[in-house]
Design a protein around this motif. Structure first.
Motif, PDB file in Angstrom:
ATOM      1  N   ILE A  20      -8.665   8.039  72.973  1.00 57.36           N
ATOM      2  CA  ILE A  20      -8.613   6.598  72.697  1.00 57.36           C
ATOM      3  C   ILE A  20      -7.662   6.300  71.553  1.00 57.36           C
ATOM      4  N   GLY A  21      -7.688   7.117  70.562  1.00 54.31           N
ATOM      5  CA  GLY A  21      -6.808   6.907  69.419  1.00 54.31           C
ATOM      6  C   GLY A  21      -7.502   6.160  68.315  1.00 54.31           C
ATOM      7  N   PRO A  22      -7.027   6.331  67.083  1.00 55.28           N
ATOM      8  CA  PRO A  22      -7.694   5.693  65.945  1.00 55.28           C
ATOM      9  C   PRO A  22      -7.529   4.173  65.916  1.00 55.28           C
ATOM     10  N   GLU A  23      -6.505   3.640  66.600  1.00 52.04           N
ATOM     11  CA  GLU A  23      -6.305   2.189  66.577  1.00 52.04           C
ATOM     12  C   GLU A  23      -7.348   1.463  67.433  1.00 52.04           C
ATOM     13  N   ARG A  24      -7.647   2.007  68.603  1.00 48.05           N
ATOM     14  CA  ARG A  24      -8.566   1.342  69.533  1.00 48.05           C
ATOM     15  C   ARG A  24     -10.013   1.805  69.387  1.00 48.05           C
ATOM     16  N   LEU A  25     -10.261   2.859  68.634  1.00 45.83           N
ATOM     17  CA  LEU A  25     -11.611   3.411  68.508  1.00 45.83           C
ATOM     18  C   LEU A  25     -12.626   2.404  67.942  1.00 45.83           C
ATOM     19  N   PRO A  26     -12.325   1.634  66.884  1.00 42.76           N
ATOM     20  CA  PRO A  26     -13.319   0.660  66.387  1.00 42.76           C
ATOM     21  C   PRO A  26     -13.683  -0.409  67.423  1.00 42.76           C
ATOM     22  N   ALA A  27     -12.699  -0.837  68.211  1.00 39.56           N
ATOM     23  CA  ALA A  27     -12.988  -1.856  69.222  1.00 39.56           C
ATOM     24  C   ALA A  27     -13.924  -1.295  70.295  1.00 39.56           C
ATOM     25  N   TYR A  28     -13.665  -0.068  70.736  1.00 44.51           N
ATOM     26  CA  TYR A  28     -14.535   0.544  71.744  1.00 44.51           C
ATOM     27  C   TYR A  28     -15.919   0.852  71.186  1.00 44.51           C
ATOM     28  N   ALA A  29     -16.004   1.225  69.922  1.00 41.45           N
ATOM     29  CA  ALA A  29     -17.307   1.457  69.302  1.00 41.45           C
ATOM     30  C   ALA A  29     -18.102   0.150  69.227  1.00 41.45           C
ATOM     31  N   ALA A  30     -17.426  -0.958  68.932  1.00 42.18           N
ATOM     32  CA  ALA A  30     -18.100  -2.260  68.897  1.00 42.18           C
ATOM     33  C   ALA A  30     -18.585  -2.655  70.290  1.00 42.18           C
ATOM     34  N   LYS A  31     -17.765  -2.391  71.314  1.00 43.87           N
ATOM     35  CA  LYS A  31     -18.177  -2.700  72.691  1.00 43.87           C
ATOM     36  C   LYS A  31     -19.381  -1.855  73.100  1.00 43.87           C
ATOM     37  N   LEU A  32     -19.396  -0.589  72.692  1.00 49.67           N
ATOM     38  CA  LEU A  32     -20.538   0.268  73.001  1.00 49.67           C
ATOM     39  C   LEU A  32     -21.796  -0.251  72.308  1.00 49.67           C
ATOM     40  N   GLY A  33     -21.662  -0.683  71.065  1.00 49.52           N
ATOM     41  CA  GLY A  33     -22.801  -1.254  70.349  1.00 49.52           C
ATOM     42  C   GLY A  33     -23.322  -2.515  71.024  1.00 49.52           C
ATOM     43  N   GLN A  34     -22.410  -3.372  71.500  1.00 49.77           N
ATOM     44  CA  GLN A  34     -22.820  -4.581  72.207  1.00 49.77           C
ATOM     45  C   GLN A  34     -23.531  -4.231  73.508  1.00 49.77           C
ATOM     46  N   LEU A  35     -23.047  -3.204  74.211  1.00 50.82           N
ATOM     47  CA  LEU A  35     -23.676  -2.786  75.458  1.00 50.82           C
ATOM     48  C   LEU A  35     -25.095  -2.282  75.207  1.00 50.82           C
ATOM     49  N   VAL A  36     -25.262  -1.481  74.174  1.00 50.37           N
ATOM     50  CA  VAL A  36     -26.592  -0.963  73.855  1.00 50.37           C
ATOM     51  C   VAL A  36     -27.524  -2.103  73.466  1.00 50.37           C
ATOM     52  N   ARG A  37     -27.040  -3.056  72.660  1.00 50.35           N
ATOM     53  CA  ARG A  37     -27.873  -4.206  72.283  1.00 50.35           C
ATOM     54  C   ARG A  37     -28.247  -5.048  73.494  1.00 50.35           C
ATOM     55  N   SER A  38     -27.289  -5.277  74.400  1.00 52.24           N
ATOM     56  CA  SER A  38     -27.594  -6.097  75.574  1.00 52.24           C
ATOM     57  C   SER A  38     -28.587  -5.385  76.490  1.00 52.24           C
ATOM     58  N   LEU A  39     -28.490  -4.065  76.630  1.00 53.92           N
ATOM     59  CA  LEU A  39     -29.458  -3.333  77.445  1.00 53.92           C
ATOM     60  C   LEU A  39     -30.854  -3.382  76.820  1.00 53.92           C
ATOM     61  N   ARG A  40     -30.931  -3.253  75.508  1.00 49.76           N
ATOM     62  CA  ARG A  40     -32.219  -3.326  74.820  1.00 49.76           C
ATOM     63  C   ARG A  40     -32.812  -4.734  74.959  1.00 49.76           C
ATOM     64  N   ASP A  41     -31.973  -5.782  74.806  1.00 50.80           N
ATOM     65  CA  ASP A  41     -32.459  -7.152  74.969  1.00 50.80           C
ATOM     66  C   ASP A  41     -32.916  -7.413  76.402  1.00 50.80           C
ATOM     67  N   PHE A  42     -32.190  -6.842  77.377  1.00 56.51           N
ATOM     68  CA  PHE A  42     -32.572  -6.992  78.781  1.00 56.51           C
ATOM     69  C   PHE A  42     -33.941  -6.356  79.033  1.00 56.51           C
ATOM     70  N   ALA A  43     -34.159  -5.157  78.518  1.00 59.91           N
ATOM     71  CA  ALA A  43     -35.447  -4.478  78.706  1.00 59.91           C
ATOM     72  C   ALA A  43     -36.567  -5.240  78.010  1.00 59.91           C
ATOM     73  N   ASN A  44     -36.329  -5.704  76.796  1.00 65.19           N
ATOM     74  CA  ASN A  44     -37.357  -6.468  76.081  1.00 65.19           C
ATOM     75  C   ASN A  44     -37.635  -7.800  76.772  1.00 65.19           C
ATOM     76  N   GLY A  45     -36.585  -8.433  77.303  1.00 63.47           N
ATOM     77  CA  GLY A  45     -36.763  -9.690  78.025  1.00 63.47           C
ATOM     78  C   GLY A  45     -37.579  -9.505  79.290  1.00 63.47           C
ATOM     79  N   ALA A  46     -37.322  -8.410  80.008  1.00 64.42           N
ATOM     80  CA  ALA A  46     -38.094  -8.135  81.220  1.00 64.42           C
ATOM     81  C   ALA A  46     -39.558  -7.877  80.868  1.00 64.42           C
ATOM     82  N   LYS A  47     -39.789  -7.163  79.797  1.00 62.43           N
ATOM     83  CA  LYS A  47     -41.160  -6.878  79.357  1.00 62.43           C
ATOM     84  C   LYS A  47     -41.874  -8.163  78.939  1.00 62.43           C
ATOM     85  N   ASP A  48     -41.170  -9.029  78.194  1.00 60.07           N
ATOM     86  CA  ASP A  48     -41.769 -10.299  77.769  1.00 60.07           C
ATOM     87  C   ASP A  48     -42.045 -11.211  78.964  1.00 60.07           C
ATOM     88  N   ARG A  49     -41.119 -11.223  79.920  1.00 59.11           N
ATOM     89  CA  ARG A  49     -41.311 -12.061  81.100  1.00 59.11           C
ATOM     90  C   ARG A  49     -42.511 -11.566  81.912  1.00 59.11           C
TER      91      ARG A  49
END
Length: 120
Positions: A20-49
């Motif tokens: 990936i390279g050092p220039e694009r690595l922070p952007a991809y790390a942020a996208k991975l963090g957003q993906l993990v947060r959205s999956l966790r929110d999806f699971a919690n939302g399904a449980k709450d529903r």
């Protein structure tokens, strides 16, 4: 998880950093963090529903009782077919343990292992 150890994950991360390279690595790390947060929110939302739709019974459900490994299809079919038959008179002894639990029980010395005539 999938046979991945910490060493293997570290090697994959180092290879990804080089590819990936050092220039694009922070952007991809942020996208991975957003993906993990959205999956966790999806699971919690399904449980709450589920909790909202089931109401107070959601906390009372015995989830271990719904484990599919405890079911023995032959026992279920036998009970369904023999509801009014010999089982009502006590001729057939009901199964008290699941097939999964029976398979985990060790045999005693000299005992013959069970043979399923229906499977051959």
């Amino acid at each position: 998880m999938f046979g991945l150890t910490f060493d293997k994950l570290l090697i994959v991360a180092v290879i990804a950093a080089f590819v990936i390279g050092p220039e694009r690595l922070p952007a991809y790390a942020a996208k991975l963090g957003q993906l993990v947060r959205s999956l966790r929110d999806f699971a919690n939302g399904a449980k709450d529903r589920m909790r909202d739709e089931m109401g107070p019974e959601f906390d009372e459900v015995d989830w271990k009782k719904l484990d599919p490994r405890q079911y023995d299809p032959r026992r279920i079919i036998r009970e369904a077919l023999l509801e009014d038959g010999p089982e009502a008179t006590g001729a057939i002894k009901p199964v008290t343990q699941s097939a999964y639990a029976q398979r985990k029980m060790p045999l005693t010395a000299g005992a013959i292992p069970p043979y399923d005539t229906e499977s051959t």
